[in-house]
Write a protein that holds these residues in place. Structure first.
Motif, PDB file in Angstrom:
ATOM      1  N   ILE A   1     -40.921 -23.807 -14.436  1.00  0.00           N
ATOM      2  CA  ILE A   1     -42.124 -23.916 -15.252  1.00  0.00           C
ATOM      3  C   ILE A   1     -41.756 -23.527 -16.683  1.00  0.00           C
ATOM      4  CG2 ILE A   1     -42.952 -21.540 -14.851  1.00  0.00           C
ATOM      5  CD1 ILE A   1     -45.782 -22.827 -14.497  1.00  0.00           C
ATOM      6  N   HIS A   2     -42.455 -24.098 -17.654  1.00  0.00           N
ATOM      7  CA  HIS A   2     -42.241 -23.787 -19.066  1.00  0.00           C
ATOM      8  C   HIS A   2     -42.279 -22.265 -19.253  1.00  0.00           C
ATOM      9  CE1 HIS A   2     -42.784 -23.712 -23.394  1.00  0.00           C
ATOM     10  NE2 HIS A   2     -42.757 -25.042 -23.473  1.00  0.00           N
ATOM     11  N   HIS A   3     -41.329 -21.736 -19.993  1.00  0.00           N
ATOM     12  CA  HIS A   3     -41.238 -20.275 -20.114  1.00  0.00           C
ATOM     13  C   HIS A   3     -42.456 -19.655 -20.783  1.00  0.00           C
ATOM     14  CE1 HIS A   3     -39.464 -20.220 -24.413  1.00  0.00           C
ATOM     15  NE2 HIS A   3     -39.849 -21.434 -24.142  1.00  0.00           N
ATOM     16  N   ALA A   4     -43.262 -20.485 -21.493  1.00  0.00           N
ATOM     17  CA  ALA A   4     -44.508 -19.966 -22.062  1.00  0.00           C
ATOM     18  C   ALA A   4     -45.480 -19.544 -20.960  1.00  0.00           C
ATOM     19  CB  ALA A   4     -45.158 -21.017 -22.952  1.00  0.00           C
ATOM     20  N   MET A   5     -45.228 -20.015 -19.733  1.00  0.00           N
ATOM     21  CA  MET A   5     -46.153 -19.746 -18.629  1.00  0.00           C
ATOM     22  C   MET A   5     -45.618 -18.672 -17.685  1.00  0.00           C
ATOM     23  SD  MET A   5     -47.650 -23.586 -17.862  1.00  0.00           S
ATOM     24  CE  MET A   5     -49.290 -23.057 -17.356  1.00  0.00           C
ATOM     25  N   ALA A   6     -44.781 -17.825 -18.219  1.00  0.00           N
ATOM     26  CA  ALA A   6     -44.157 -16.794 -17.367  1.00  0.00           C
ATOM     27  C   ALA A   6     -45.195 -15.896 -16.690  1.00  0.00           C
ATOM     28  CB  ALA A   6     -43.198 -15.949 -18.208  1.00  0.00           C
ATOM     29  N   SER A   7     -46.364 -15.743 -17.301  1.00  0.00           N
ATOM     30  CA  SER A   7     -47.369 -14.879 -16.678  1.00  0.00           C
ATOM     31  C   SER A   7     -47.871 -15.435 -15.344  1.00  0.00           C
ATOM     32  CB  SER A   7     -48.546 -14.645 -17.633  1.00  0.00           C
ATOM     33  OG  SER A   7     -49.022 -15.870 -18.146  1.00  0.00           O
ATOM     34  N   MET A   8     -47.571 -16.706 -15.057  1.00  0.00           N
ATOM     35  CA  MET A   8     -47.939 -17.276 -13.751  1.00  0.00           C
ATOM     36  C   MET A   8     -46.937 -16.909 -12.660  1.00  0.00           C
ATOM     37  SD  MET A   8     -50.696 -19.311 -13.753  1.00  0.00           S
ATOM     38  CE  MET A   8     -50.406 -20.269 -12.259  1.00  0.00           C
ATOM     39  N   LEU A   9     -45.746 -16.481 -13.056  1.00  0.00           N
ATOM     40  CA  LEU A   9     -44.671 -16.312 -12.058  1.00  0.00           C
ATOM     41  C   LEU A   9     -45.044 -15.369 -10.907  1.00  0.00           C
ATOM     42  CD1 LEU A   9     -41.542 -16.356 -14.423  1.00  0.00           C
ATOM     43  CD2 LEU A   9     -42.343 -18.174 -12.866  1.00  0.00           C
TER      44      LEU A   9
ATOM     45  N   HIS B   1     -49.556 -35.805 -30.075  1.00  0.00           N
ATOM     46  CA  HIS B   1     -48.778 -36.966 -30.514  1.00  0.00           C
ATOM     47  C   HIS B   1     -47.633 -36.563 -31.433  1.00  0.00           C
ATOM     48  CE1 HIS B   1     -51.334 -40.329 -29.096  1.00  0.00           C
ATOM     49  NE2 HIS B   1     -52.283 -39.411 -29.129  1.00  0.00           N
ATOM     50  N   LYS B   2     -47.788 -35.420 -32.072  1.00  0.00           N
ATOM     51  CA  LYS B   2     -46.901 -35.075 -33.170  1.00  0.00           C
ATOM     52  C   LYS B   2     -46.685 -33.571 -33.185  1.00  0.00           C
ATOM     53  CE  LYS B   2     -46.686 -36.013 -38.053  1.00  0.00           C
ATOM     54  NZ  LYS B   2     -47.460 -36.313 -39.245  1.00  0.00           N
ATOM     55  N   ASP B   3     -45.540 -33.126 -33.647  1.00  0.00           N
ATOM     56  CA  ASP B   3     -45.277 -31.687 -33.780  1.00  0.00           C
ATOM     57  C   ASP B   3     -45.680 -30.931 -32.510  1.00  0.00           C
ATOM     58  OD1 ASP B   3     -44.505 -32.283 -36.365  1.00  0.00           O
ATOM     59  OD2 ASP B   3     -46.513 -31.907 -37.172  1.00  0.00           O
ATOM     60  N   GLN B   4     -45.199 -31.443 -31.398  1.00  0.00           N
ATOM     61  CA  GLN B   4     -45.687 -30.948 -30.111  1.00  0.00           C
ATOM     62  C   GLN B   4     -45.142 -29.577 -29.722  1.00  0.00           C
ATOM     63  OE1 GLN B   4     -45.919 -33.626 -26.647  1.00  0.00           O
ATOM     64  NE2 GLN B   4     -44.700 -32.124 -25.501  1.00  0.00           N
ATOM     65  N   LYS B   5     -43.892 -29.290 -30.077  1.00  0.00           N
ATOM     66  CA  LYS B   5     -43.200 -28.167 -29.440  1.00  0.00           C
ATOM     67  C   LYS B   5     -43.974 -26.865 -29.503  1.00  0.00           C
ATOM     68  CE  LYS B   5     -38.356 -29.299 -28.965  1.00  0.00           C
ATOM     69  NZ  LYS B   5     -37.055 -29.385 -29.600  1.00  0.00           N
ATOM     70  N   THR B   6     -44.309 -26.423 -30.709  1.00  0.00           N
ATOM     71  CA  THR B   6     -44.991 -25.139 -30.865  1.00  0.00           C
ATOM     72  C   THR B   6     -46.409 -25.205 -30.315  1.00  0.00           C
ATOM     73  OG1 THR B   6     -43.750 -24.939 -32.895  1.00  0.00           O
ATOM     74  CG2 THR B   6     -45.483 -23.329 -32.522  1.00  0.00           C
ATOM     75  N   ALA B   7     -47.099 -26.305 -30.652  1.00  0.00           N
ATOM     76  CA  ALA B   7     -48.497 -26.424 -30.232  1.00  0.00           C
ATOM     77  C   ALA B   7     -48.607 -26.379 -28.712  1.00  0.00           C
ATOM     78  CB  ALA B   7     -49.087 -27.725 -30.772  1.00  0.00           C
ATOM     79  N   HIS B   8     -47.744 -27.117 -28.034  1.00  0.00           N
ATOM     80  CA  HIS B   8     -47.822 -27.178 -26.579  1.00  0.00           C
ATOM     81  C   HIS B   8     -47.433 -25.841 -25.958  1.00  0.00           C
ATOM     82  CE1 HIS B   8     -46.713 -29.058 -22.518  1.00  0.00           C
ATOM     83  NE2 HIS B   8     -48.001 -29.294 -22.683  1.00  0.00           N
ATOM     84  N   HIS B   9     -46.417 -25.219 -26.531  1.00  0.00           N
ATOM     85  CA  HIS B   9     -46.010 -23.884 -26.074  1.00  0.00           C
ATOM     86  C   HIS B   9     -47.210 -22.932 -26.107  1.00  0.00           C
ATOM     87  CE1 HIS B   9     -44.289 -19.838 -26.416  1.00  0.00           C
ATOM     88  NE2 HIS B   9     -43.146 -20.309 -25.950  1.00  0.00           N
ATOM     89  N   ASN B  10     -47.929 -22.923 -27.244  1.00  0.00           N
ATOM     90  CA  ASN B  10     -49.057 -22.003 -27.389  1.00  0.00           C
ATOM     91  C   ASN B  10     -50.183 -22.333 -26.422  1.00  0.00           C
ATOM     92  OD1 ASN B  10     -47.658 -20.715 -29.397  1.00  0.00           O
ATOM     93  ND2 ASN B  10     -48.704 -21.782 -31.069  1.00  0.00           N
ATOM     94  N   LEU B  11     -50.426 -23.611 -26.237  1.00  0.00           N
ATOM     95  CA  LEU B  11     -51.504 -24.005 -25.315  1.00  0.00           C
ATOM     96  C   LEU B  11     -51.175 -23.592 -23.885  1.00  0.00           C
ATOM     97  CD1 LEU B  11     -52.224 -27.558 -26.751  1.00  0.00           C
ATOM     98  CD2 LEU B  11     -53.877 -25.673 -26.636  1.00  0.00           C
ATOM     99  N   LEU B  12     -49.923 -23.844 -23.469  1.00  0.00           N
ATOM    100  CA  LEU B  12     -49.541 -23.490 -22.100  1.00  0.00           C
ATOM    101  C   LEU B  12     -49.605 -21.977 -21.892  1.00  0.00           C
ATOM    102  CD1 LEU B  12     -46.528 -25.887 -21.368  1.00  0.00           C
ATOM    103  CD2 LEU B  12     -48.918 -26.114 -20.627  1.00  0.00           C
ATOM    104  N   ALA B  13     -49.227 -21.236 -22.934  1.00  0.00           N
ATOM    105  CA  ALA B  13     -49.293 -19.771 -22.818  1.00  0.00           C
ATOM    106  C   ALA B  13     -50.747 -19.327 -22.634  1.00  0.00           C
ATOM    107  CB  ALA B  13     -48.679 -19.116 -24.063  1.00  0.00           C
ATOM    108  N   GLN B  14     -51.656 -19.958 -23.386  1.00  0.00           N
ATOM    109  CA  GLN B  14     -53.070 -19.595 -23.234  1.00  0.00           C
ATOM    110  C   GLN B  14     -53.580 -19.881 -21.836  1.00  0.00           C
ATOM    111  OE1 GLN B  14     -56.128 -20.825 -26.105  1.00  0.00           O
ATOM    112  NE2 GLN B  14     -54.485 -21.099 -27.582  1.00  0.00           N
TER     113      GLN B  14
END
Lengths: 505, 440
Positions: B95-103, B303-316
């Motif tokens: 799983i994306h490491h931003a989601m470590a709290s799910m582990l 669509h654009k500049d996904q890396k940081t935005a998606h990381h933050n969303l998954l963490a939330q």
């Protein structure tokens, strides 16, 4: 008609609730005197009251850069005080079709105000010019990520961005389904609706739209042909030859969408819903779409002619609407957008900011469920076919604005309407708005005249007898002997929370 | 002056009788439900979650296929945390490491994933599409149609009700406060014949500021108590005023009795889940043996500049879901509550310059004490360009139908086969209508 003069005045009052942010004192009589033709002329000749300049003026007063509060304050100042009401109201309607939002663009509020000014600028212009300036706007480019979209790159295994290509078709021009000239969907031999474009069209259009970049959100995007896909394309059955520049492909694509059979009826129906009624009859949509197809001079896309058709159609005068399965029941009209109901109130009271800068006294987005250029997504605050559960849905009628009327918002909106009444007596602060209740206080001892005043100011003379009777009961029985300001406040609260205040015909 | 209890009760009684259920077809009685309380929480990730960067294969050749499909945007092995889950075809999942709290939830057997699910009318391969042998759902890559399809069922886009709402009709569930809760805005998922959904803000309810004067309260009530309206908008507006007053008052009592519990991070989604937790705890007070919640978070249209935005969303998402499950565990409610993520669609496996475009299949995270979390559900697809799962340059064809996922949840809630097939007629096209991810 029993009372021709009265009926005529009622028509003018209703007109002003559609074409403006609500009538101010004297405006109905004024319109009646000058007539619609002269009014349209006056409105079109009136210079545009732009928002960026006003927001910058507020910024200078506070010695800060333009922020959300200033941009929203400028919107309110313009909506309440500007003379070019038809332009202001139209730009607001267009902002719900060509959606950009701070949720997406980010806190670039001067740039957002500048985008709003594009809508103001083209409100009476040609749809084709509006479509082009919106498409090339760097704010739109940022919002729907056309900015930076480039041709496929085999090394990096990347493809063009399809976002703008999809939404310009779905939301700004064609809609999802092929339409008849009257806006009703076409059906195939099996009775199914027919998509107006395919995924392949989206991909091809995305290729045509590659190569646009921006370095300044106030300026249009510029073409970078090194990033443009100049191979041949096939979009909606039209061939785009190989070797065209980004500019060539853009022009051909916008012409194609502008001239598409769907666009007139699709835009006509959206505008009718914003200004007049949630359930237009197909004849009405057809007549407006026909004007879009060709104005008196044979020109396509004349927005002023379209607006005039929207606002003066015979169905509007007659109060005719699609009644779904409610056979010939009273389905003409709409539920106000909350922000428009509040603007109606503010204009009826002639509210003003206490200080030179207009602050967002309504806390608009939090309290009204909507605020200009703050839609949660490109799909606007509601979809145009939304219908609330119950009678409206069961009878195949729509009422998009109902989406905003959650229990939470209903309470907040009514609290704001109350706050605006109370503002006349509240302790002063330069961040607040206020108004002068003297006219009401002077008449409250004379219920008949007082109620006539409420009727005139807040309802354009259209108040129901039942509401008038209830206000009379309040004054003569329930609030008999109470303080003047209490009698005024309480009756005004009951007046502005009435369904008829929120549901204009 | 406070509104008198008496006039309120009078009103509520009138309301209840006006919306009372006439007998609905195919309806069980609520009294038939013997197995105690259950709550379903749908967490909608608006915009189309890039599921292929949320769950990533650890096994080979799946990882190599993944990283060569998106050389720039793909996660490195260091950015992937193992979940311990394996797909039906033996692919170990990270799983994306931003989601470590799910582990910890995966480790404790309280969470699993459905792999490669999406809208399907029948089992579908690339060759079948190319040869025109299968029907495809309408407007596969359009946001609003796909959001609605998840909530209506694949074939029911034009149906006025949502599948969870219809499920409650079939179960004969209704109560004074509707047990169909949407936090923030109305949701198609919850529409049904027997009740209006309860739309509540995560900040709870509040006061009508003007109601410190009796004449103002009386006047306000006169708008819906004493009037008949011939205009359809006025009539429905007055009704909405009335319902809002009642809902506000009843929820105030409920929320006063059930203050917030647990320890939630500061985010909009966490606040929504915290509100869901309070309403779940209040199920008995509200007389709700079944509850459905719809919560959501936007911003996934990357669509654009996904890396940081998606990381933050998954963490939330991860932090909020982990806190919610912890709260449910602390309250001893875990076995009764299942949450599941949904999104418009997955995103294309092949990227844009710095983001991703609309795709088709995605993955879903399910959590709660009733989840059978020994393995993941579904097969890992072949992501190579020419594979039978790869349609149109990287839009991955679902291996599991959204209807199968939703039917599994309906089955957990107590619907029988006939009822489920009425909701999702397409399921006749599949070998099994269910996945076994929740214990019935």
């Amino acid at each position: 008609m029993k009372n021709d003069a009265g009926e005529q005045r009622a028509q003018y009052a209703k007109f002003l609730y559609r074409a403006t942010f609500g009538p101010k004192q004297g405006e109905i009589d004024n319109l009646q005197k000058m007539g619609l033709k002269a009014w349209f002329e006056q409105q079109t000749q009136s210079p545009a009251s732009y928002h960026l300049a006003k927001a910058q003026e507020f910024a200078a007063l506070s010695e800060e850069p333009v922020n959300d509060n200033m941009r929203t304050g400028a919107w309110w100042q313009r909506s309440i005080q500007a003379d070019d009401q038809l332009r202001q109201r139209t730009a607001y309607a267009l902002s719900q079709i060509f959606v950009v939002s701070k949720h997406g663009v980010g806190n670039r509020h001067a740039e957002l105000a500048n985008y709003y000014d594009i809508l103001l600028k083209h409100a009476f212009g040609n749809f084709r010019d509006l479509l082009e300036e919106v498409t090339l706007s760097s704010v739109m480019g940022r919002y729907l990520t056309l900015e930076g979209s480039r041709k496929a790159d085999a090394d990096k295994n990347t493809f063009p961005d399809e976002n703008f290509a999809r939404e310009i078709m779905q939301l700004f021009t064609l809609g999802l389904w092929q339409l008849q000239p009257n806006g009703w969907p076409k059906l195939d031999a099996q009775g199914n609706k027919i998509p107006s474009y395919s995924q392949n069209d989206v991909e091809e259009l995305a290729r045509a739209f590659t190569g646009w970049r921006s370095s300044d959100l106030f300026a249009p995007m510029y073409a970078d042909n090194g990033r443009h896909d100049s191979e041949a394309k096939e979009i909606l059955g039209s061939s785009f030859p190989a070797g065209q520049s980004a500019e060539n492909d853009m022009q051909q694509a916008l012409d194609l969408l502008f001239n598409h059979d769907n666009t007139p009826a699709f835009i006509a129906a959206l505008l009718i819903k914003r200004f007049v009624t949630s359930n237009p009859r197909r004849q009405y949509i057809l007549r407006v779409a026909d004007v879009f197809r060709s104005n008196a001079d044979g020109i396509r896309g004349d927005l002023l002619a379209v607006l005039s058709a929207v606002l003066t159609d015979s169905d509007v005068i007659n109060g005719f609407a699609e009644s779904g399965d409610l056979q010939r029941k009273n389905t003409f009209g709409r539920v106000h957008e909350p922000i428009i109901a509040v603007a109606n109130q503010a204009r009826a009271f002639d509210m003003v900011s206490e200080g030179p800068r207009w602050w967002d006294f309504q806390y608009t987005e939090a309290n009204l469920g909507q605020s200009p250029l703050t839609s949660p997504t490109v799909f606007n605050f509601y979809t145009s076919d939304f219908t609330p559960q119950g009678e409206l849905a069961e009878n195949n009628l729509t009422s998009p604005e109902f989406y905003l009327l959650t229990a939470d918002n209903m309470r907040r909106i009514h609290n704001r309407l109350w706050g605006n009444i109370y503002a006349a007596w509240a302790s002063p602060s330069e961040r607040k708005w206020t108004w002068d209740a003297a006219e009401f206080e002077a008449l409250e001892a004379f219920p008949e005249q007082y109620i006539a005043l409420i009727n005139e100011r807040l309802f354009g003379g259209l108040m129901s007898q039942e509401l008038a009777d209830y206000l009379n009961y309040m004054l003569t029985v329930e609030l008999q002997g109470e303080y003047v300001h209490l009698r005024v406040r309480n009756t005004l609260y009951v007046a502005v929370t009435s369904p008829e205040f929120f549901c204009p015909e | 002056m406070k509104l008198s209890r008496r006039s309120f009760l009078q009103m509520s009684a009138t309301l209840a009788s006006s919306t009372a259920l006439a007998s609905l077809p195919n309806t069980a009685s609520a009294a038939d439900i013997q197995d105690g309380h259950k709550a379903l929480v749908c967490i909608f990730l608006f915009g189309g979650n890039d599921a292929y960067n949320m769950l990533v294969p650890l096994s080979e050749p799946a990882y190599s296929e993944y990283i060569s499909a998106r050389p720039e945007l793909g996660l490195t092995k260091e950015q992937i945390s193992p979940t311990g889950l394996t797909t039906d075809n033996g692919v170990a999942l990270g799983i994306h490491h931003a989601m470590a709290s799910m582990l910890p939830l995966f480790a404790d057997g309280q969470a699993s994933v459905v792999i490669n699910s999406g809208q399907l009318i029948e089992p579908t391969t690339r060759s079948q599409i190319e040869q025109g042998e299968v029907d495809l759902p309408d407007f596969l890559m359009a946001h609003n149609s796909q959001q609605e399809m998840w909530q209506s069922g694949t074939e029911n886009l034009s149906h006025p009700y949502g599948w969870a709402g219809r499920m409650m009709d079939m179960l004969g569930i209704s109560s004074g406060i509707s047990p169909l809760f949407s936090i923030s805005n109305e949701a198609k998922l919850l529409r049904n014949a027997s009740s209006s959904q309860t739309v509540i803000n995560s900040s709870g309810v509040d006061n009508y500021n003007a109601w410190d004067q009796e004449s103002r309260v009386n006047g306000y009530f006169s708008h819906f108590k004493d009037r008949e309206y011939s205009n359809v908008y006025e009539r429905n507006y007055a009704l909405r005023m009335k319902e809002s007053v009642i809902e506000n008052d009843e929820l105030k009592n409920v929320l006063n009795a059930y203050p917030a519990t647990g320890s939630y991070p500061q985010s909009d989604l966490a606040e929504q889940l915290s509100m869901a937790s309070r309403l779940i705890q209040a199920n008995d007070m509200m007389g709700q043996k079944r509850q459905v919640f719809f919560v959501g978070i936007g911003g996934f249209d990357t669509h654009k500049d996904q890396k940081t935005a998606h990381h933050n969303l998954l963490a939330q998402v991860s932090d909020a879901v982990a806190a919610f499950n912890q709260d449910m565990n602390d309250q001893g409610l875990s076995e009764q509550v299942t949450s599941i993520t949904m999104s418009d669609f997955g995103r294309r496996i092949i990227a844009n310059a710095s983001g991703t475009d609309h795709g088709w299949a995605g993955h879903q995270i399910i959590s709660g004490g009733a989840v059978n979390a020994a393995s993941a559900y579904g097969n890992w697809p072949d992501l190579t360009l020419e594979s039978e799962h790869n349609y149109n340059n990287g839009r991955i064809i679902p291996g599991t139908a959204a209807d199968q996922v939703n039917a599994s949840l309906c089955s957990w809630f107590g619907l029988d086969n006939a009822q489920i097939l009425e909701l999702f007629p397409n399921l006749n096209n599949f070998d099994s209508p269910y996945l076994g991810f929740v214990s019935v």
